[in-house]
Design an enzyme around this catalytic site. Sequence first.
Site, mmCIF file in Angstrom:
data_model
loop_
_atom_site.group_PDB
_atom_site.id
_atom_site.type_symbol
_atom_site.label_atom_id
_atom_site.label_comp_id
_atom_site.label_asym_id
_atom_site.label_seq_id
_atom_site.Cartn_x
_atom_site.Cartn_y
_atom_site.Cartn_z
ATOM 1 N NE ARG A 187 -2.640 1.138 3.652
ATOM 2 C CZ ARG A 187 -3.555 1.209 4.616
ATOM 3 N NH1 ARG A 187 -4.841 1.273 4.314
ATOM 4 N NH2 ARG A 187 -3.192 1.189 5.887
ATOM 5 C CG ASP A 473 -3.886 2.775 11.681
ATOM 6 O OD1 ASP A 473 -4.824 3.530 11.958
ATOM 7 O OD2 ASP A 473 -3.972 1.872 10.821
#
Length: 572
Positions: A187, A473
């Site tokens: 990603r 996160d």
Amino acid sequence: MAMSMGYYGDTAMKKIPSGGVGGRYDVPEGVDIRGRYDEEFAKILTKDALVFVAALQREFRNHVKYAMECRKEANMRYNSGGLPGFDPATKNVRDGDWVCAEVPPAVADRRVEITGPVERKMIINALNSGAKVFMADFEDALSPTWENLMKGQVNLKDAVNGTISFQDKARNRVYKLNDQTAKLFVRPRGWHLPESHIFIDGEPAIGCLVDFGLYFHHNHTAFRKTQGQGYGPFFYLPKMENSREARIWNNVFDRAEKLAGIETGSIRATVLIETLPAVFQMDEILYELRDHSVGLNCGRWDYIFSYVKTFQAHPDRLLPDRVLVGMGQHFMRSYSDLLIRTCHRRGVHAMGGMAAQIPIRDDPEANEAALELVKKDKLREVRAGHDGTWAAHPGLIPAIMEVFTSNMGNSPNLIETMKREDAASLTEEDLLQIPRGVRTIEGLRLNTRVGIQYVAAWLTGTGSVPLYNLMEDAATAEISRVQNWQWLKYGVELDGDGLGVRVTPELFGKVVEEEMARIEREVGRERVKRGMYKEACKLFTRQCTAPVLDDFLTLNAYNHIVVHHPKGPSKL
Ligand SMILES: CC(=O)SCCNC(=O)CCNC(=O)[C@H](O)C(C)(C)COP(=O)(O)OP(=O)(O)OC[C@H]1O[C@@H](n2cnc3c(N)ncnc32)[C@H](O)[C@@H]1OP(=O)(O)O
Ligand SMILES: O=CC(=O)O
Ligand SMILES: [Mg+2]
């Protein structure tokens, strides 16, 4: 030949410390590397690789700038009372009878995918974890320091070549790949993030084109042989808001395939639907990427963040406490159902999202309760028709695998068997419905405590952390930030406490002070002194109280982690 200054620059003729180097990157015309020189990094930042990245940047920079301008325009519309919705101009795409290219056999079965930053030991653990896929993350889970990014590229190259190993000297343990490993997806960062250690024609490179370009350049040949059964490399694409952004990615893939001399459709990508505007563009996004698609994923955490951001000027759409905004909320369930229906209609995977719970080592009862929550979430996903889902930690994989396997029958996915035609009737109102629940002072406190600690970790190079038994996160921290901002902006009443207290700058100031004291008690004075907690507190507080909401926490904080050599921190 243009040469870029390395760690010690042109005047550094002094002794080079062991392990360090005084070299320079060999760069093509127009490219300037301002990050530290390292012999290992130089094997990634080869002239050929930089020629490739620069070619992508030059071809696509104006398209990216235009797409970012379009985001701003859309924001202005929402800020003046408009709502996102289906675009009448692309009704023919939504109504049309088309499908995406066939799913490559290598990734037909994706029932459990593990995610994690591109850190060496974690890459090995994730590939060995028993998950079907590992998504190696340059985005939500990574603090994009120069060291992390370049080491990440080195690690991925070694992983694709099958040579990656790691020695944990303290534990006398060597990590190596098993014979059977998860399939690797990468990603890259979102379109909005620059890479300020690499300048191309005098401006910072586009972060995701650096991540994609370097990884693709070095790995496409090996990947197609060892991992992709003739296909690949595979990607996850984050944070898009409109299909025009997907078109840019599709054109990047076409160009990369041409330059590499490989077949169109070799590269495959799953797009995260993690912004509110994108839920109305799912068909359009798949259509743009139809030769390169392997589905969509419910990026539920950024999606919640995006709900607040999109409705920042809509005081009638305030969120309840963060812990109450789960998949049980009507707007979240509607989004997941429509995503499944859209993907299966177009012949690709509909991936579920991340449950934030992680194993709790020192409390078996709490651990069992966390595991039950994860199983419940995953059961809902597979019963709804998701073809697979995400795990944040290897310890969760057996339980999640069991839930999916026992509910999927013998097929590798549910694309043909769970069409979810019932979801065709979902409306704009369903997708936008205001989440229900109360707001409490503990919600404000938790947002603050988590936000500050996350930013402190991010500023010191760690992009995903365990906090209060949950995975945090960049996406989850964003929710904490924008929720505080929203509550402060509208002086909301904390209606869950029964005290009728309103969120004011004074109350927030007191909460920040008390939560900083609590953090110090929890992590210890020494760690607070040595770490970046004070800076994090300042940054987080400023963002929560800003008159105008910052677009992204990480974009605003990025300048703090840019280190130019030999000149010191960037003044960009
Ligand atoms: C919203 C989204 O975008 S979700 C996707 C992005 N977020 C993520 O990818 C988060 C991924 N998860 C993680 O980063 C970690 O699990 C954390 C930070 C939440 C917790 O990490 P830790 O506290 O180190 O976990 P813990 O100490 O229990 O780790 C035990 C072992 O599992 C490994 N491990 C933990 N999580 C992972 C992972 N995601 N991938 C691979 N290995 C992992 C650790 O490296 C450690 O290995 P070891 O025993 O060989 O030393
Ligand atoms: O990237 C995933 C998310 O939930 O955000
Ligand atoms: Mg995300």
